[in-house]
Motif scaffolding. Structure first.
Motif, PDB file in Angstrom:
ATOM      1  N   SER A   7       0.856  -1.185  -0.020  1.00  0.00           N
ATOM      2  CA  SER A   7       0.017  -0.089   0.040  1.00  0.00           C
ATOM      3  C   SER A   7       0.899   1.198   0.022  1.00  0.00           C
ATOM      4  N   LEU A   8       0.303   2.182  -0.676  1.00  0.00           N
ATOM      5  CA  LEU A   8       1.265   3.506  -0.673  1.00  0.00           C
ATOM      6  C   LEU A   8       0.311   4.736  -0.630  1.00  0.00           C
ATOM      7  N   TYR A   9       0.999   5.715   0.142  1.00  0.00           N
ATOM      8  CA  TYR A   9       0.173   6.591   0.905  1.00  0.00           C
ATOM      9  C   TYR A   9       0.863   8.019   0.587  1.00  0.00           C
ATOM     10  N   GLY A  10       0.447   9.291   0.284  1.00  0.00           N
ATOM     11  CA  GLY A  10       1.375  10.297   0.342  1.00  0.00           C
ATOM     12  C   GLY A  10       0.832  11.617   0.328  1.00  0.00           C
ATOM     13  N   VAL A  11       1.328  12.711   0.810  1.00  0.00           N
ATOM     14  CA  VAL A  11       1.017  13.920   0.856  1.00  0.00           C
ATOM     15  C   VAL A  11       1.915  15.055   0.161  1.00  0.00           C
ATOM     16  N   PHE A  12       1.663  15.664  -0.755  1.00  0.00           N
ATOM     17  CA  PHE A  12       2.440  16.522  -1.480  1.00  0.00           C
ATOM     18  C   PHE A  12       2.194  17.883  -1.319  1.00  0.00           C
ATOM     19  N   ASN A  13       2.892  18.669  -0.936  1.00  0.00           N
ATOM     20  CA  ASN A  13       2.520  20.154  -0.349  1.00  0.00           C
ATOM     21  C   ASN A  13       3.055  21.077  -1.526  1.00  0.00           C
ATOM     22  N   LEU A  49       5.563  31.781 -19.588  1.00  0.00           N
ATOM     23  CA  LEU A  49       6.545  30.660 -19.632  1.00  0.00           C
ATOM     24  C   LEU A  49       7.114  30.529 -17.882  1.00  0.00           C
ATOM     25  N   GLU A  50       7.183  31.553 -17.457  1.00  0.00           N
ATOM     26  CA  GLU A  50       7.362  31.654 -15.881  1.00  0.00           C
ATOM     27  C   GLU A  50       6.551  30.885 -15.350  1.00  0.00           C
ATOM     28  N   GLN A  51       4.909  31.272 -15.486  1.00  0.00           N
ATOM     29  CA  GLN A  51       3.920  30.257 -14.715  1.00  0.00           C
ATOM     30  C   GLN A  51       3.971  29.041 -15.099  1.00  0.00           C
ATOM     31  N   GLU A  52       4.592  28.598 -16.183  1.00  0.00           N
ATOM     32  CA  GLU A  52       4.488  27.236 -16.725  1.00  0.00           C
ATOM     33  C   GLU A  52       5.586  26.333 -15.995  1.00  0.00           C
ATOM     34  N   VAL A  53       6.742  27.070 -15.812  1.00  0.00           N
ATOM     35  CA  VAL A  53       7.734  26.261 -15.344  1.00  0.00           C
ATOM     36  C   VAL A  53       7.911  26.455 -13.769  1.00  0.00           C
ATOM     37  N   CYS A  54       7.485  27.531 -13.082  1.00  0.00           N
ATOM     38  CA  CYS A  54       7.733  27.790 -11.754  1.00  0.00           C
ATOM     39  C   CYS A  54       7.170  26.599 -10.928  1.00  0.00           C
ATOM     40  N   GLY A  55       7.335  26.568  -9.567  1.00  0.00           N
ATOM     41  CA  GLY A  55       6.696  25.871  -8.715  1.00  0.00           C
ATOM     42  C   GLY A  55       7.597  24.595  -8.232  1.00  0.00           C
ATOM     43  N   GLY A  56       7.218  24.380  -7.128  1.00  0.00           N
ATOM     44  CA  GLY A  56       7.886  23.196  -6.295  1.00  0.00           C
ATOM     45  C   GLY A  56       6.986  21.884  -5.598  1.00  0.00           C
ATOM     46  N   ALA A  57       7.255  21.273  -4.809  1.00  0.00           N
ATOM     47  CA  ALA A  57       6.605  20.384  -3.932  1.00  0.00           C
ATOM     48  C   ALA A  57       7.544  19.784  -3.099  1.00  0.00           C
ATOM     49  N   THR A  58       7.096  19.690  -1.644  1.00  0.00           N
ATOM     50  CA  THR A  58       7.630  19.009  -0.687  1.00  0.00           C
ATOM     51  C   THR A  58       6.768  17.500  -0.625  1.00  0.00           C
ATOM     52  N   ALA A  59       7.264  16.648   0.224  1.00  0.00           N
ATOM     53  CA  ALA A  59       6.461  15.359   0.168  1.00  0.00           C
ATOM     54  C   ALA A  59       6.599  14.538   1.244  1.00  0.00           C
ATOM     55  N   VAL A  60       5.672  13.783   1.842  1.00  0.00           N
ATOM     56  CA  VAL A  60       6.029  12.888   2.711  1.00  0.00           C
ATOM     57  C   VAL A  60       4.986  11.563   2.369  1.00  0.00           C
ATOM     58  N   VAL A  61       5.720  10.370   2.201  1.00  0.00           N
ATOM     59  CA  VAL A  61       5.189   9.183   1.575  1.00  0.00           C
ATOM     60  C   VAL A  61       5.401   7.950   2.402  1.00  0.00           C
ATOM     61  N   ALA A  62       4.354   7.461   2.639  1.00  0.00           N
ATOM     62  CA  ALA A  62       4.456   6.022   3.333  1.00  0.00           C
ATOM     63  C   ALA A  62       4.074   4.869   2.596  1.00  0.00           C
ATOM     64  N   LEU A  63       4.879   3.872   2.881  1.00  0.00           N
ATOM     65  CA  LEU A  63       4.832   2.566   2.065  1.00  0.00           C
ATOM     66  C   LEU A  63       4.902   1.535   3.024  1.00  0.00           C
ATOM     67  N   ILE A  64       3.630   0.522   2.829  1.00  0.00           N
ATOM     68  CA  ILE A  64       3.538  -0.594   3.742  1.00  0.00           C
ATOM     69  C   ILE A  64       3.609  -1.750   3.088  1.00  0.00           C
TER      70      ILE A  64
END
Length: 496
Positions: free
Chosen positions: A60-66, A147-162
């Motif tokens: 099983s895989l779970y995750g939250v991406f900010n 183009l800036e709107q198209e390429v900007c942005g990022g994310a952090t993540a916490v993922v759980a695998l069982i």
């Protein structure tokens, strides 16, 4: 890679056919900025993402991406990471070391695939930027903004695998994972798995210093390229053009990385629940009540909602709504922490039960609603273990077992009537201290009623079960005789 790039540019989902885990619930709330009168407004579109899938072989895989500066990276990562991990890569035959390696490689593939998907836009942006000093036309400037709107942005993540009855947490950035273990004696042990990769993490500052970055300046600034995280997915400005960023210009190699820290532990004989939270959720609670006991308070809220709500989805959403309400109430109160609560980011909470009693529909025989109580937390650091006894008073006679009905102080200065109350204990990790809350009064505030709901009389009124006679006696002592409509009330209960 070409196939992945084409899929990323389409609306096709790689994970539509994967079964959703039924032992999981998710609650969300958009960002909010408060006005002078406390009214809130959303400053940008919702940018978080989450996953909750069951794969083959009990995986099983779970995750939250900010996400930030748009939802592109969070959505991209949620799709591609699931595909990298659940479409045949993991098997029960894999050892612990192999699972860790696959998890790390999956994040690396997602990062590279994302940048490949925006290669053309980055190349066009660089090309137009070279012409901008000579041709500053409105058309060129507008295209650069697109183009800036198209390429900007990022994310952090916490993922759980069982997998193989073992929990793996892959953390990258400033999101959080909590594991609550419930014992047969009613104790809930709270464990934060991993630490935030941020500008106040000593290990991360040492890592940056080894690359030639001035860690003192980083700590003082508190942010790198607009964010606290020192590990993140995407964000071309901090990855590709980091030499143009003042704090990172001296780095000898890429300082902001997409490598997760991975922690694992057995789930053998574990009963409780796992929480994955975006930074916005935990930051809102910490802004309102301080960071010292945020983990314990979050677990208490979840346990209380699991005891009251009819399903996991409702429980998760109720917790998010409670945090929103706490944050807003502190802001409008004007008290000490109000200046920290002017706004909050997107909130996401994922609850995964592990051999934990699922939520049941509340009924009158189960005691009605749970009243929040004040919790005398200690001032220990977040790495300490704090045992907190929560006294809960129910308005009708009931019996609680295993500490499933727990709660915490969401509103300040909440009274705790009654004398006999079930208790639960919350614990976090490392050292151990203990304190307990006490209820005041002689238990006579609430009149005991049977399990059946009271029936209205001929006037349509329900008999009261709160005794105000002591209040009215005090009022009479201060203000003289009471009006006849108060003194004539049966049992000294006041006007009916």
């Amino acid at each position: 890679m070409a196939q992945r790039r084409n899929l990323s540019q389409s609306h096709q989902s790689w994970t539509d056919d994967l079964p959703v885990c039924e032992m999981c619930g998710v609650g969300t709330a958009p960002n909010c900025v408060y006005g002078a009168e406390g009214a809130g407004s959303q400053s940008h579109t919702y940018e978080d993402a989450h996953i909750r899938f069951r794969g083959e072989d009990g995986c099983s895989l779970y995750g939250v991406f900010n996400g930030y500066d748009g939802s592109k990276v969070a959505n991209f990562a949620s799709q591609f990471l699931t595909a990298e991990l659940l479409l045949g890569q993991l098997a029960t035959a894999h050892s612990d070391g192999e699972v860790r390696r696959i998890l790390t490689q999956a994040f690396d593939v997602v990062e590279k695939s994302y940048f490949e998907s925006i290669d053309d836009a980055l190349a066009e942006k660089a090309h137009l930027s070279n012409f901008l000093p000579r041709d500053g036309s409105q058309k060129v400037q507008e295209r650069l903004q697109e183009l800036e709107q198209e390429v900007c942005g990022g994310a952090t993540a916490v993922v759980a695998l069982i997998l193989n009855n073992k929990l793996y947490i892959a953390n990258m950035g400033t999101d959080r994972a909590l594991l609550c273990r419930s014992s047969s004696d009613g104790q809930n042990q709270v464990q934060q798995i991993g630490r935030a990769h941020s500008t106040d993490n000593e290990d991360e500052l040492h890592r940056l210093a080894a690359l030639g970055v001035d860690s003192v300046l980083v700590r003082q600034a508190g942010q790198i390229a607009g964010h606290r995280s020192t590990r993140r997915l995407g964000d071309y400005r901090a990855k590709i053009h980091y030499s143009d960023t003042h704090l990172l210009s001296s780095a000898k190699a890429k300082p902001i990385i997409a490598e997760p820290e991975i922690h694992s532990q057995s789930l053998e004989r574990v009963s409780g629940f796992l929480l994955l939270m975006s930074e916005g959720l935990i930051s809102a609670l910490e802004s309102a009540h301080g960071s010292e006991q945020a983990n314990q308070e979050m677990v208490a809220m979840v346990a209380a909602e699991l005891a009251q709500q009819s399903n996991l989805e409702a429980a998760a959403q109720s917790v998010v709504e409670r945090v929103k309400r706490v944050h807003h109430d502190v802001y409008v109160s004007g008290r000490q922490r109000a200046p920290f609560c002017g706004q909050h980011e997107d909130m996401t909470l994922l609850i995964r039960c592990i051999n934990y009693p699922g939520p049941d529909p509340p009924t009158p025989t189960q005691g009605g609603r749970i009243y929040p109580v004040s919790v005398p937390y200690s001032n220990s650091q977040s790495t300490s273990k704090t045992s907190v006894t929560l006294s809960l008073v129910m308005p009708s006679i009931c019996t609680l077992t295993n500490g499933t009905n727990t709660t915490s102080a969401l509103e300040e200065e909440t009274p705790t009537p009654g004398s006999q109350s079930p208790t639960t204990t919350l614990q976090s990790t490392n050292t151990h201290t203990q304190s307990s809350s006490s209820s005041s009064g002689d238990g006579s505030l609430f009149r005991q009623r049977g399990s059946q709901a009271a029936q209205p009389d001929e006037t349509g009124r329900v008999p009261p079960y709160v005794d105000f006679s002591h209040f009215y006696r005090l009022w009479g002592n201060e203000h003289g005789d009471l009006p006849s409509d108060l003194t004539s009330a049966p049992g000294g209960l006041g006007p009916q």
